[in-house]
Design an enzyme around this catalytic site. Structure first.
Site, short mmCIF file in Angstrom:
data_model
loop_
_atom_site.label_atom_id
_atom_site.label_comp_id
_atom_site.label_asym_id
_atom_site.label_seq_id
_atom_site.Cartn_x
_atom_site.Cartn_y
_atom_site.Cartn_z
N LYS A 181 0.74 -1.34 0.09
CA LYS A 181 0.17 0.23 0.14
C LYS A 181 0.98 1.23 0.05
O LYS A 181 1.59 1.73 1.12
CB LYS A 181 -0.97 -0.03 1.23
CG LYS A 181 -2.24 0.69 1.17
CD LYS A 181 -2.15 2.07 0.90
CE LYS A 181 -1.93 2.86 1.88
NZ LYS A 181 -1.75 4.40 1.23
N SER A 235 4.86 7.60 10.09
CA SER A 235 4.68 8.39 11.13
C SER A 235 4.44 7.69 12.47
O SER A 235 3.91 6.87 12.30
CB SER A 235 3.82 9.34 10.96
OG SER A 235 2.50 9.17 10.97
N ALA A 239 1.63 4.42 12.87
CA ALA A 239 2.33 3.49 13.67
C ALA A 239 1.25 3.03 14.92
O ALA A 239 1.11 1.74 15.14
CB ALA A 239 3.77 3.62 14.05
N GLU A 256 9.31 1.43 10.96
CA GLU A 256 10.14 2.20 10.71
C GLU A 256 9.71 3.70 10.75
O GLU A 256 9.02 4.23 9.70
CB GLU A 256 11.09 2.15 9.39
CG GLU A 256 11.23 0.63 8.91
CD GLU A 256 12.65 0.21 9.27
OE1 GLU A 256 13.39 0.94 9.76
OE2 GLU A 256 13.11 -0.72 8.83
N CYS A 289 13.67 10.77 6.86
CA CYS A 289 13.65 10.18 8.27
C CYS A 289 15.02 10.43 8.87
O CYS A 289 15.00 10.87 10.19
CB CYS A 289 13.13 8.86 8.33
SG CYS A 289 14.21 7.71 7.35
N GLU A 384 9.53 16.30 15.04
CA GLU A 384 9.86 16.16 13.67
C GLU A 384 9.09 17.18 12.85
O GLU A 384 7.95 17.23 12.83
CB GLU A 384 9.69 14.72 13.20
CG GLU A 384 10.09 14.30 11.91
CD GLU A 384 9.62 12.95 11.36
OE1 GLU A 384 8.65 12.56 11.69
OE2 GLU A 384 10.77 12.25 10.76
P1 NAD Z 1 2.26 8.53 7.37
O1 NAD Z 1 2.22 7.75 8.43
O2 NAD Z 1 1.03 9.75 7.43
O3 NAD Z 1 1.75 7.58 6.14
C1 NAD Z 1 2.54 6.23 5.91
C2 NAD Z 1 1.76 5.54 5.17
O4 NAD Z 1 0.80 4.92 5.99
C3 NAD Z 1 1.12 5.81 3.96
O5 NAD Z 1 0.99 4.92 2.90
C4 NAD Z 1 -0.53 6.01 4.73
O6 NAD Z 1 -1.38 6.14 3.33
C5 NAD Z 1 -0.49 4.96 5.46
N1 NAD Z 1 -1.64 5.01 6.51
C6 NAD Z 1 -2.14 6.19 6.84
N2 NAD Z 1 -2.97 5.72 8.16
C7 NAD Z 1 -3.13 4.34 8.09
C8 NAD Z 1 -3.77 3.52 8.85
N3 NAD Z 1 -4.87 3.93 9.54
N4 NAD Z 1 -3.65 2.25 8.59
C9 NAD Z 1 -2.58 1.79 7.70
N5 NAD Z 1 -2.02 2.74 6.91
C10 NAD Z 1 -2.14 3.93 6.92
O7 NAD Z 1 3.42 9.26 7.14
P2 NAD Z 1 4.06 10.02 5.87
O8 NAD Z 1 3.74 11.50 6.18
O9 NAD Z 1 3.58 9.30 4.76
O10 NAD Z 1 5.51 9.71 6.07
C11 NAD Z 1 6.49 10.53 7.02
C12 NAD Z 1 6.82 9.95 7.92
O11 NAD Z 1 7.46 8.84 7.71
C13 NAD Z 1 7.77 10.72 8.89
O12 NAD Z 1 7.52 10.61 10.32
C14 NAD Z 1 9.15 10.10 8.47
O13 NAD Z 1 10.23 10.00 9.56
C15 NAD Z 1 8.78 8.68 8.51
N6 NAD Z 1 9.66 7.88 7.90
C16 NAD Z 1 10.18 6.78 8.32
C17 NAD Z 1 11.46 6.26 7.62
C18 NAD Z 1 12.54 5.33 8.42
O14 NAD Z 1 12.94 4.27 7.74
N7 NAD Z 1 12.58 5.21 9.68
C19 NAD Z 1 11.77 6.48 6.40
C20 NAD Z 1 10.87 7.51 5.63
C21 NAD Z 1 9.92 7.95 6.41
#
Ligand code: NAD
Length: 487
Positions: A181, A235, A239, A256, A289, A384
């Site tokens: 997804k 995020s 999570a 992650e 990240c 962040e």
């Molecule tokens: P997000 O959590 O908003 O979304 C990430 C994914 O989760 C998207 O595909 C989204 O559609 C999905 N999602 C949203 N709600 C959900 C739910 N209820 N159930 C299942 N899936 C759901 O994050 P974002 O804004 O896309 O990404 C930015 C974040 O990701 C930042 O916090 C960044 O630090 C982190 N990040 C971490 C790493 C790492 O390796 N640690 C790498 C890249 C980004």
């Protein structure tokens, strides 16, 4: 041209789901917009619980066949996917840049070759994967990595195909089937990858893609009883939701998450290197990240460090990410831009001083920003931002540097700039982080463990750690011939 097809810079992208080897539409779509100029890139299938269930069913049906495919054949097919990625490297690069605004030159030279390498590396690692048998009073212990079943992989927008394939490749190599997804702000290259996987000969249902808003389709995927692993990059708030949803079936999770990583610059550091490391944190408009967004500089060096940093930051060229000369592209979405600006405005109200930038640019651009006069407990130091915003604090002693570095709820990475090897050893031993770099940044090897401590994540992936997560690791104990337990 059908409603399900988009053409981006001459590249054709099917905007429907990919389930069981077929394109599947949803009743509704959502509009995908380019962060470069706000142009519409496509109408993307807006998945619901129905498509989520169909994708998991397809992955479940394909699992026995894929799991029992010999390792060498699985590895061959993953290399064929890598070949396909390399063949379409230019197409993937331009589509990814159009979709998420990261630099085209980075996609061409760094990211997409790495995507191919993700498949090659885990295909090769699979063939090397073994644990030496060991003996217990004449009994042989044999460890095996058994495929676990359908895996749900959920990824963010900041490095879409890179982060997705870093999960897809080991999950498939391990003999699992996959439902990906991708993020709704950057859905396109996942769809191209489905074409590439099919052309490479992956059997139907082994790799599936469902599109849609996480808030609408996420729970149906993460609470599904047939899903055996969930790997999520994104995020912290998402999570938490996923952890609750996965709890129903105790589905193992790899998380992650975000970071607020420090760059510690000691007075004995190579100053030019330290400044370069600091300015590098603006890459991908700070939407990384791992970015070391908290610069901690030893007091005696702070003035000169700041002077050189300001000069370097001023030379950065912000603009169209498709142009070779551009250093920093746009932020991903108007909402992200507002979020970034909100952080900066509140920091200034709380007393922060703007050293560089501190305001919006044209369109969806945010000027690279450096803030100082910030306190350790302030929002700008603790949370962040995920944009091109850095803070600068000073420290007087090594102990204080370590205390400041560790004093957030995150623990993804840390970077140390020092010319003193013993200091490097002392300091790195005390930093709470999944990855620590000394006098370098972003050097990553796929065989290394990767993940975060505290709120930056749960678990580690990379090399054998990936197989440990994506497999049911089994120990088989065999008695010697003729052995009877007398008890
Ligand atoms: P997000 O959590 O908003 O979304 C990430 C994914 O989760 C998207 O595909 C989204 O559609 C999905 N999602 C949203 N709600 C959900 C739910 N209820 N159930 C299942 N899936 C759901 O994050 P974002 O804004 O896309 O990404 C930015 C974040 O990701 C930042 O916090 C960044 O630090 C982190 N990040 C971490 C790493 C790492 O390796 N640690 C790498 C890249 C980004």
């Amino acid at each position: 041209m059908s409603a399900h097809i988009s053409t981006i810079a001459g590249v054709t992208v099917d905007t429907r789901h990919w389930i069981g080897g077929e394109r599947v539409a949803s009743a509704e779509t959502f509009t995908d917009v380019s962060p470069i100029d706000g142009s519409t890139l496509g109408e993307i299938a807006r998945g619901t619980a129905t498509e989520a269930a169909a994708a998991v069913a397809a992955a479940k049906a394909a699992f026995p066949g894929w799991a029992s495919t010999p390792r060498t054949e699985r590895a061959r097919l993953l290399h064929a996917v890598a070949d396909g990625v390399e063949k379409r490297l230019e197409e993937l690069s331009i589509v990814e840049t159009s979709d998420n605004g990261a630099l085209l030159r980075s996609h061409r030279r760094g990211v997409m070759p790495r995507v191919a390498h993700n498949f090659r590396f885990f295909a090769d690692w699979l063939l090397k994967l073994e644990h030496e048998d060991f003996d217990t009073r004449g009994h042989t212990n044999s460890v095996s990595w058994d495929p676990a079943g359908p895996c749900v992989l959920i990824t963010p927008w900041n490095a879409p195909l890179m982060l997705a394939t870093w999960k897809i490749a080991p999950a498939l190599a391990a003999g699992n089937t996959v439902v990906l997804k991708p993020a709704e702000w950057s859905p396109l290259t996942a769809s191209l990858l489905a074409d590439i996987a099919a052309e490479a000969g992956l059997p139907p249902g082994v790799f599936n893609v469902v599109q849609g808003y996480g808030s609408e389709i996420g729970d149906a995927l993460t609470s599904h009883p047939d899903v055996r692993r969930i790997s999520f990059t994104g995020s912290v708030p998402t999570a938490r939701r996923i952890a609750v949803s996965a709890a129903a079936n105790l589905t193992p999770l790899s998380l992650e998450l975000g970071g607020k990583s420090p760059l510690l610059v000691f007075a004995d550091a190579d100053l030019d290197l330290a400044v370069d490391l600091a300015v590098e944190q603006y890459d991908n408009a700070g939407q990384v990240c791992l970015a070391a967004t908290r610069i901690l500089v030893e007091e005696s060096l702070a003035q000169e460090f700041t002077r050189r940093f300001v000069a370097k930051a001023a030379a950065l060229r912000q603009g169209d990410p498709r142009e070779e000369a551009t250093d920093i592209g746009p932020t991903i979405h108007p909402r992200q831009l507002d979020k970034i600006d909100g952080f900066v405005r509140r920091a200034i109200e709380a007393g922060a001083r703007v050293v560089v930038g501190g305001h919006r640019g044209d369109g969806q651009y945010y000027t690279p920003t450096l803030l100082t006069d910030v306190t350790q407990d302030s929002e700008i130091v603790q949370e962040e931002v995920f944009g091109p915003v850095l803070t600068l604090q000073t420290f007087a002693t090594e102990d204080e540097a370590i205390r400041l570095a560790n004093n957030t709820r995150f623990g993804l990475a840390a970077t140390v700039a020092t010319g003193d090897h013993e200091r490097a050893e002392r300091v790195t031993a005390q930093l709470v982080a999944g990855t620590v770099w000394v006098n370098c940044f972003f050097v990553r090897d796929l065989q290394a463990p990767f993940g975060g401590s505290r709120h930056s994540g749960v678990g580690r992936e990379g090399g054998t750690w990936s197989f440990d997560f994506y497999c049911d690791v089994k120990n088989t104990v065999t008695a010697p011939k003729g052995w009877k337990d007398h008890g």
